[in-house]
Design an enzyme around this catalytic site. Structure first.
Site, short mmCIF file in Angstrom:
data_model
loop_
_atom_site.label_atom_id
_atom_site.label_comp_id
_atom_site.label_asym_id
_atom_site.label_seq_id
_atom_site.Cartn_x
_atom_site.Cartn_y
_atom_site.Cartn_z
N CYS A 2 0.99 -1.37 -0.10
CA CYS A 2 -0.10 -0.61 -0.18
C CYS A 2 1.23 1.26 -0.04
CB CYS A 2 -0.81 0.11 1.15
SG CYS A 2 -1.79 -1.68 1.22
N ARG A 27 3.69 -0.50 -4.86
CA ARG A 27 3.32 -0.65 -3.63
C ARG A 27 1.70 -1.28 -3.60
NH1 ARG A 27 6.65 2.10 0.32
NH2 ARG A 27 5.78 1.54 1.99
N TRP A 77 -2.34 -2.60 -1.81
CA TRP A 77 -2.31 -3.83 -1.76
C TRP A 77 -3.22 -4.82 -0.68
CZ3 TRP A 77 -0.64 -8.46 0.53
CH2 TRP A 77 -0.49 -8.98 0.00
N GLU A 484 16.87 -17.32 -9.72
CA GLU A 484 17.06 -15.83 -10.18
C GLU A 484 16.14 -15.64 -11.77
OE1 GLU A 484 16.58 -13.10 -8.11
OE2 GLU A 484 16.32 -11.40 -9.74
N LYS A 488 12.47 -14.38 -11.81
CA LYS A 488 11.61 -13.13 -12.93
C LYS A 488 10.82 -13.79 -13.72
CE LYS A 488 13.21 -10.88 -11.31
NZ LYS A 488 14.14 -10.52 -10.35
N GLU A 491 6.84 -14.69 -12.20
CA GLU A 491 6.47 -13.64 -11.30
C GLU A 491 5.79 -12.93 -12.38
OE1 GLU A 491 8.42 -10.96 -8.82
OE2 GLU A 491 10.79 -11.23 -10.26
N HIS A 507 17.52 -36.68 -9.54
CA HIS A 507 17.09 -36.72 -8.10
C HIS A 507 15.68 -36.25 -8.05
CE1 HIS A 507 20.78 -37.85 -7.48
NE2 HIS A 507 22.05 -37.08 -7.08
N LYS A 606 6.14 -4.15 -4.49
CA LYS A 606 7.60 -4.11 -4.52
C LYS A 606 7.83 -4.28 -3.06
CE LYS A 606 11.01 -2.78 -6.43
NZ LYS A 606 11.82 -3.89 -7.73
O1 M6R Z 1 12.70 -4.71 -1.12
P1 M6R Z 1 13.66 -5.96 -1.20
O2 M6R Z 1 14.54 -6.47 -1.84
O3 M6R Z 1 13.46 -6.19 0.33
O4 M6R Z 1 12.32 -6.86 -1.78
C1 M6R Z 1 12.31 -8.38 -1.39
C2 M6R Z 1 11.50 -9.35 -2.54
O5 M6R Z 1 10.65 -8.98 -2.31
C3 M6R Z 1 12.14 -8.89 -3.56
O6 M6R Z 1 13.03 -9.10 -4.03
C4 M6R Z 1 11.01 -9.78 -4.74
O7 M6R Z 1 11.26 -11.35 -4.45
C5 M6R Z 1 10.92 -8.75 -6.42
N1 M6R Z 1 9.58 -8.98 -6.66
C6 M6R Z 1 11.30 -10.16 -6.65
O8 M6R Z 1 11.66 -9.44 -8.23
#
Ligand code: M6R
Length: 611
Positions: A2, A27, A77, A484, A488, A491, A507, A606
């Site tokens: 939010c 947010r 959110w 990673e 990406k 998400e 495995h 975010k």
């Molecule tokens: O602001 P932060 O780095 O603490 O956030 C951590 C995660 O929420 C953030 O990296 C999230 O996984 C992203 N959406 C990844 O792209």
């Protein structure tokens, strides 16, 4: 999660609030709303879904709000109650005399709701926030000022929050407070601002005051007052933010994600600037900790930052020969962690406000660890909890999916690895300096990667057209890169994607492989290259289409892959940077091909400021 904004000043309130919400939409974007003081009443205007819906509604008003000078806004959110018109903020209290916007969670809201209902108050939403609106309104109706009413109500609330409120009875004023959740004041001329983060106000002001935990704030057009929780006035120094308004604009790109991917050379350049000289000597004296006293490192982080931590582990263990543990912050906080004052806990967070990472920092402090925060956000909550801070200087990252902040985090961890190695004297200086000189090449090698890739990544999209899942494989340093890459893709494209160590495939996960499960292999160099190629070959034998991220001209990769995404030859320390870029672009193009909003993926926000 939010975002909140507040404004008091000129007849441009709606414009400022909407611009601010636009920059805070990362947010949360389940709904958006405004509460505006006008003609002796409060007007609440809300819309479900992204901010553009609210923008359309306001456009239909034909400028009748152009005289409004004071108001608050919110982008949501959802935590309590589904995304709906009733649950959208602002929430009104009493007969609409008070409006409240809120970021956070009121943990004891059910008891308070019951109590209010017992007094005949009826609720129109399922949110926790509405209790605050009614409690404040009751006090205002009993004759208290909005500020004192807020002070009184805060004493009854459990949980974390940043809250801003306006009242019909106090035109031209916005009152706000925070506990755990972030809140900044922006200083203007004849106008003042409140927001969850500085990015909301870039273009309006560069001068900010951080609101500390527990403080109450009152802004009007030409005054800003800050009070302690018990109502004592306090003086707060302002600070300047160097980011400019352009940093939060699209600047000709279709999406923030693509813009931020292309900003990576610059982000790396600024992050390294002044921390490593032309001879490859690292200077992290800004940390102010005696690194020679450290005998163990623990990294705590979430999501992408956790993956950066895994890459940091490789660098620190290899160069400084110090044991490193990397723990997901939400696990660490409840794990009753072990350590002492010789343990360095590195907490990584782009936003600096992730609740779990902050709690992990507190857990580390409880056993006397030294805490180093690695964050992209100056003045964020984590910088105030840590003993020392290393800023990634990636500039504001707007897209929910992290890209440039990730590479900047890895760069900081590699600098830290070199600094720790230097202080421990485990590697000859000459060798360290050579590695350091390699790290300095990060911006140009990432630039070269972007050029080399050209349109190749778009060709790879075809492989994903009828995919039902995908596997990302790598070994050694390429394994966190694969993790990673998978994060990406999942998400922003919603395609189930697993990151796995290539050697571990047999495995279990190899059972997933068929012609509808493409494999993305980060081939890497050195010891594990041949092994990775054989592991990937085994997936080809089972019908997988392989996309390989490999050095340009790698014949082994070309032989087994349907498509190679080439990266330039680079020192080993740069492998995480050059190999991540193709994976970021792959996720981007697959999502775009599916017609999805890459900047605002469903269900995500975010800054994750709830547990
Ligand atoms: O602001 P932060 O780095 O603490 O956030 C951590 C995660 O929420 C953030 O990296 C999230 O996984 C992203 N959406 C990844 O792209």
């Amino acid at each position: 999660m939010c975002g909140i904004v507040g404004y008091a000043g000129k007849e441009r309130c709606v414009e400022v609030l909407m611009k601010g919400l636009g920059h805070l939409e990362y947010r949360g974007y389940d709904s958006a709303g405004l509460a505006l003081q006008r003609d002796g009443r409060i007007e609440r205007i809300t819309e479900v879904g992204q901010l553009e819906n609210l923008t359309r509604t306001l456009a239909g008003r034909n400028g009748d709000l152009s005289l409004v000078r004071t108001g608050v806004g919110h982008t949501r959110w959802a935590t309590h109650g589904r995304p709906s018109e009733e649950n959208a903020h602002p929430h009104l209290g009493g007969d609409g005399r008070v409006a409240v916007v809120h970021n956070g969670i009121i943990e004891n809201f059910s008891e308070l709701k019951e109590e209010l209902e017992g007094r005949g108050v009826s609720f129109r939403s399922e949110t926790d926030t509405e209790v605050m609106a009614h409690l404040i309104a009751e006090r205002v109706e009993a004759g208290e000022s909005l500020r004192l009413a807020l002070v009184g109500v805060l004493q009854r609330l459990e949980g974390s929050f940043a809250v801003a409120a306006v009242s019909v009875d106090e035109p031209g004023k916005v009152v706000a407070a925070r506990r755990q959740s972030p809140l900044v004041i922006g200083l203007g001329e004849g106008e003042n601002f409140l927001a969850s983060a500085v990015q909301a106000l870039l273009g309006e002001t560069n001068e900010f005051i951080l609101v500390e935990n527990g403080e109450i704030v009152e802004i009007a057009d030409s005054s800003v007052e800050v009070f302690t929780s018990s109502g004592e006035p306090v003086e707060r120094e302002s600070f300047e933010v160097e980011w400019d308004a352009e940093a939060v604009e699209l600047g000709g790109y279709d999406d923030y994600m693509l813009k931020e991917i292309h900003e990576q050379p610059a982000a790396l350049g600024s992050t390294l600037l002044g921390r490593i000289d032309t001879g490859g000597v690292v200077d992290l004296s800004e940390v102010g900790l005696d690194l020679s006293e450290i005998d163990r490192v623990v990294v705590v982080a979430c999501g992408t930052a956790y993956h950066a931590g895994l890459l940091g582990k490789h660098a620190i263990e290899k160069l400084a020969r110090l044991p490193v543990e990397v723990v997901i912050a939400s696990e660490y906080r409840y794990a009753d962690p072990i350590g002492d004052s010789r343990t360095l806990v590195v907490a990584i967070s782009q936003s600096g406000e992730t609740t779990d990472t902050l709690a992990a920092v507190q857990a580390a402090r409880s056993f006397g660890a030294r805490v180093l925060a690695v964050t992209n956000t100056k003045g964020s909550l984590i910088t105030r909890e840590a003993d020392a801070v290393l800023l990634t200087r990636a500039g504001p990252e707007i897209c929910v999916a992290s890209t440039k902040a990730f590479v900047a985090q890895v760069a900081v961890l590699e600098l830290l690895a070199l600094a720790l190695a230097g202080s421990r004297g485990v590697i000859p200086d000459r060798e360290l300096r050579e590695i350091g000189r390699g790290l300095r090449l990060a911006p140009e090698k990432v630039e070269e990667t972007l050029e080399l890739l050209g349109n190749r990544v778009e060709e790879a999209v075809e492989v994903f057209e009828d995919a039902r899942c995908s596997l990302f494989l790598g070994r050694g340093i390429s394994y966190p890169v694969a993790l990673e890459g998978a994060l990406k893709l999942k998400e922003i494209s919603y395609l189930p994607s697993e990151g796995y160590p290539a050697g571990e495939m047999k495995h279990g996960p190899i059972a997933l492989v068929d012609e509808h499960c493409p494999v993305v292999a980060v081939i890497g160099e050195g010891l594990v290259r041949e092994k990775t190629l054989s592991n990937v070959e085994e997936t080809v034998a089972r019908g997988a289409s392989v996309i390989a991220v490999a050095r340009d001209g790698d014949k082994g990769a070309e032989r087994i892959a349907r498509l190679v995404l080439p990266v330039p030859e680079a020192p080993e320390i740069l492998a995480p940077f050059v190999c991540s870029v193709p994976l970021q672009l792959l996720a981007y193009h697959v999502a775009k091909d599916r017609g999805l909003d890459v900047d605002k993926p469903r269900n995500l926000a975010k800054s994750v400021t709830v547990e």
